[in-house]
Design a protein around this motif. Structure first.
Motif, short mmCIF file in Angstrom:
data_model
loop_
_atom_site.label_atom_id
_atom_site.label_comp_id
_atom_site.label_asym_id
_atom_site.label_seq_id
_atom_site.Cartn_x
_atom_site.Cartn_y
_atom_site.Cartn_z
N VAL A 154 13.06 -3.94 11.45
CA VAL A 154 13.11 -2.52 11.14
C VAL A 154 11.69 -2.04 10.92
CG1 VAL A 154 13.90 -0.80 9.46
CG2 VAL A 154 15.38 -2.71 10.07
N ARG A 155 11.34 -0.93 11.54
CA ARG A 155 9.99 -0.37 11.36
C ARG A 155 10.09 0.89 10.52
NH1 ARG A 155 5.17 0.27 15.65
NH2 ARG A 155 4.71 -1.72 14.69
N ALA A 156 9.21 0.98 9.55
CA ALA A 156 9.09 2.17 8.70
C ALA A 156 7.64 2.63 8.77
CB ALA A 156 9.48 1.83 7.26
N LYS A 157 7.39 3.83 8.26
CA LYS A 157 6.03 4.35 8.24
C LYS A 157 5.76 4.87 6.83
CE LYS A 157 2.88 7.23 10.96
NZ LYS A 157 2.80 8.26 12.00
N PHE A 158 4.72 4.32 6.21
CA PHE A 158 4.38 4.65 4.84
C PHE A 158 2.96 5.18 4.75
CE2 PHE A 158 8.12 2.28 4.04
CZ PHE A 158 8.49 2.46 2.73
N VAL A 215 6.46 8.33 4.79
CA VAL A 215 5.93 9.60 5.29
C VAL A 215 7.06 10.63 5.29
CG1 VAL A 215 4.12 8.55 6.71
CG2 VAL A 215 6.37 8.97 7.71
N VAL A 216 6.68 11.89 5.15
CA VAL A 216 7.70 12.94 5.11
C VAL A 216 7.45 14.05 6.13
CG1 VAL A 216 8.31 12.52 2.71
CG2 VAL A 216 6.53 14.17 3.23
N SER A 217 6.21 14.26 6.53
CA SER A 217 5.92 15.35 7.45
C SER A 217 4.55 15.13 8.06
CB SER A 217 5.96 16.70 6.72
OG SER A 217 4.96 16.74 5.73
N GLY A 218 4.11 16.11 8.84
CA GLY A 218 2.79 16.07 9.44
C GLY A 218 2.80 15.84 10.93
N GLU A 251 8.40 13.04 10.87
CA GLU A 251 9.69 13.65 10.53
C GLU A 251 10.85 12.76 10.97
OE1 GLU A 251 9.54 17.70 11.93
OE2 GLU A 251 7.80 18.12 10.66
N ALA A 252 10.69 12.06 12.10
CA ALA A 252 11.73 11.13 12.55
C ALA A 252 11.82 9.93 11.61
CB ALA A 252 11.44 10.66 13.98
N PHE A 253 10.68 9.42 11.16
CA PHE A 253 10.70 8.32 10.19
C PHE A 253 11.31 8.78 8.87
CE2 PHE A 253 7.63 6.00 12.88
CZ PHE A 253 8.17 4.72 12.80
N TYR A 254 10.97 10.00 8.44
CA TYR A 254 11.52 10.53 7.19
C TYR A 254 13.04 10.62 7.25
CZ TYR A 254 12.68 13.78 3.45
OH TYR A 254 13.25 14.37 2.36
N ALA A 255 13.57 11.00 8.40
CA ALA A 255 15.02 11.12 8.54
C ALA A 255 15.70 9.77 8.33
CB ALA A 255 15.37 11.68 9.92
N ALA A 256 15.01 8.67 8.65
CA ALA A 256 15.58 7.34 8.50
C ALA A 256 15.25 6.70 7.15
CB ALA A 256 15.08 6.43 9.62
N THR A 257 14.13 7.09 6.55
CA THR A 257 13.68 6.49 5.29
C THR A 257 13.21 7.60 4.35
OG1 THR A 257 12.85 4.64 6.62
CG2 THR A 257 12.26 4.65 4.30
N PRO A 258 14.13 8.34 3.73
CA PRO A 258 13.73 9.49 2.92
C PRO A 258 13.16 9.15 1.55
CG PRO A 258 16.10 9.25 2.91
CD PRO A 258 15.58 8.24 3.86
N GLY A 259 13.26 7.92 1.11
CA GLY A 259 12.74 7.56 -0.20
C GLY A 259 12.36 6.10 -0.25
N GLY A 260 11.59 5.75 -1.26
CA GLY A 260 11.20 4.36 -1.43
C GLY A 260 9.77 4.26 -1.92
N ALA A 261 9.32 3.04 -2.13
CA ALA A 261 7.94 2.80 -2.56
C ALA A 261 7.58 1.35 -2.26
CB ALA A 261 7.79 3.07 -4.05
N ILE A 262 6.32 1.15 -1.96
CA ILE A 262 5.76 -0.20 -1.83
C ILE A 262 4.57 -0.25 -2.76
CG2 ILE A 262 4.60 -1.85 -0.31
CD1 ILE A 262 6.10 -0.57 2.05
N LYS A 263 4.51 -1.27 -3.59
CA LYS A 263 3.38 -1.47 -4.49
C LYS A 263 2.77 -2.83 -4.20
CE LYS A 263 5.03 1.47 -8.20
NZ LYS A 263 5.30 1.59 -9.63
N LEU A 264 1.46 -2.84 -4.00
CA LEU A 264 0.74 -4.07 -3.67
C LEU A 264 -0.39 -4.28 -4.67
CD1 LEU A 264 0.17 -3.32 0.12
CD2 LEU A 264 1.99 -4.73 -0.85
N GLN A 265 -0.73 -5.53 -4.89
CA GLN A 265 -1.92 -5.89 -5.65
C GLN A 265 -2.63 -6.99 -4.88
OE1 GLN A 265 -0.60 -7.08 -9.54
NE2 GLN A 265 -0.48 -4.98 -10.27
N THR A 266 -3.96 -6.92 -4.83
CA THR A 266 -4.73 -7.96 -4.17
C THR A 266 -6.05 -8.14 -4.90
OG1 THR A 266 -5.71 -8.74 -2.09
CG2 THR A 266 -5.73 -6.36 -2.47
N ILE A 267 -6.54 -9.37 -4.92
CA ILE A 267 -7.88 -9.62 -5.46
C ILE A 267 -8.90 -9.72 -4.32
CG2 ILE A 267 -7.11 -10.66 -7.60
CD1 ILE A 267 -7.72 -13.42 -6.37
#
Length: 78
Positions: free
Chosen positions: A3-7, A33-36, A41-57
């Motif tokens: 599955v591909r999403a765009k964040f 992503v939500v617009s632009g 807009e197509a990605f937003y229609a499939a993934t309207p909410g969520g979050a990814i949190k990363l930490q790296t050293i």
């Protein structure tokens, strides 16, 4: 199957690692992503909410996540 999403990077911070010799911890937060563009807009229609949190050293990895930058995220079963 995958599955591909765009964040989009919505927050980046750095803080001192508890082991000062390791430098900083980069903290990155991404939201769908939500617009632009029609693609966003197509990605937003499939993934309207969520979050990814990363930490790296890894400084080299952390600086790749500029605020506002958009990334494709591919979820592939391991």
């Amino acid at each position: 199957m995958s599955v591909r999403a765009k964040f989009k990077v919505v927050s980046t911070t750095q803080r001192q690692h508890w082991d000062a010799a390791k430098g900083h911890i980069h903290e990155i937060e991404l939201s769908p992503v939500v617009s632009g563009s029609p693609e966003n807009e197509a990605f937003y229609a499939a993934t309207p909410g969520g979050a990814i949190k990363l930490q790296t050293i890894s400084h080299e990895a952390g600086v790749q996540f500029d605020l506002g930058t958009e990334f494709y995220v591919d979820f592939t079963r391991a």
